[in-house]
Every structure is written in structure tokens, then in C-alpha cells.
Scaffold this motif. Sequence first.
Motif, PDB file in Angstrom:
ATOM      1  N   UNK A  73      29.492  11.857  34.531  1.00  0.00           N
ATOM      2  CA  UNK A  73      28.731  13.080  34.804  1.00  0.00           C
ATOM      3  C   UNK A  73      28.284  13.779  33.525  1.00  0.00           C
ATOM      4  N   UNK A  74      29.003  13.589  32.426  1.00  0.00           N
ATOM      5  CA  UNK A  74      28.638  14.257  31.162  1.00  0.00           C
ATOM      6  C   UNK A  74      27.547  13.482  30.410  1.00  0.00           C
ATOM      7  N   UNK A  75      27.324  12.237  30.760  1.00  0.00           N
ATOM      8  CA  UNK A  75      26.367  11.406  30.024  1.00  0.00           C
ATOM      9  C   UNK A  75      24.936  11.933  30.018  1.00  0.00           C
ATOM     10  N   UNK A  76      24.408  12.456  31.132  1.00  0.00           N
ATOM     11  CA  UNK A  76      23.042  13.000  31.045  1.00  0.00           C
ATOM     12  C   UNK A  76      22.920  14.120  30.003  1.00  0.00           C
ATOM     13  N   UNK A  77      23.952  14.931  29.872  1.00  0.00           N
ATOM     14  CA  UNK A  77      23.923  15.996  28.864  1.00  0.00           C
ATOM     15  C   UNK A  77      23.936  15.400  27.464  1.00  0.00           C
ATOM     16  N   UNK A  78      24.760  14.378  27.234  1.00  0.00           N
ATOM     17  CA  UNK A  78      24.792  13.722  25.928  1.00  0.00           C
ATOM     18  C   UNK A  78      23.453  13.045  25.621  1.00  0.00           C
TER      19      UNK A  78
END
Length: 105
Positions: A73-78
Motif C-alpha cells: 500500500x505504501x508503494x504508490x507513495x514511494x
Amino acid sequence: AFEFLGKRWNGVLLGTLIQGPAGFAELKRGLGIGDSMLSDRLLELTRAGLVERTVETGPPVAVSYALTDSGQAVLPALQALTTWAKENLTAERCTGAGDRQVRAS
């Protein structure tokens, strides 16, 4: 979030694990990171619930690391930060080289 994800190697490890599960030796070899640092970061990411550690009984015993749902879930932000950095930051801005040149002239 920035303090945790900005910690050296955390974001890189998450980005690497997007390709799928990987073993300790594979991560170490691919990233060029030391044993102690890699162990510390994987433990930190595991405790945060972003990475899952799986032990496969052998022989030989194998340990692999994979992203959890929270890690994915954090990958799009990264990825958005990576895109922004590529479009807006130059190496000169990041290192402060431009500041040194201005002061020197």
C-alpha cells in the motif's frame, strides 16, 4: 512517515521487494548492503508490518522476505516521490554543489 521511510535503505528495500519475495543473500548481493544493516532494516520493516519474514523448513532452511498488504500500500507513495524527484531534483540540488559554487564566486 518521512522519518521512517527516509531512513537509509528502508525505501530501497521496499522498492526492491515489489519484484517479489527475496532471500537475505539475494537482497544483500543486489543492494550491496552489509549484513548488520540489512538485518536491522529488515527487522524494522517486519516490526512495522510492511515486510513479512517466512521460514521454509529444509533442508536447507530458507528465509525469504516479502511485502505485506501494508507494504504494498505504501508503494504508490514511494513511486510518486521517485517521479517527483526525477522531475524536480538534480544531483547538484541534492548535494548542495550549486551552493558551494555560488559562495565561491
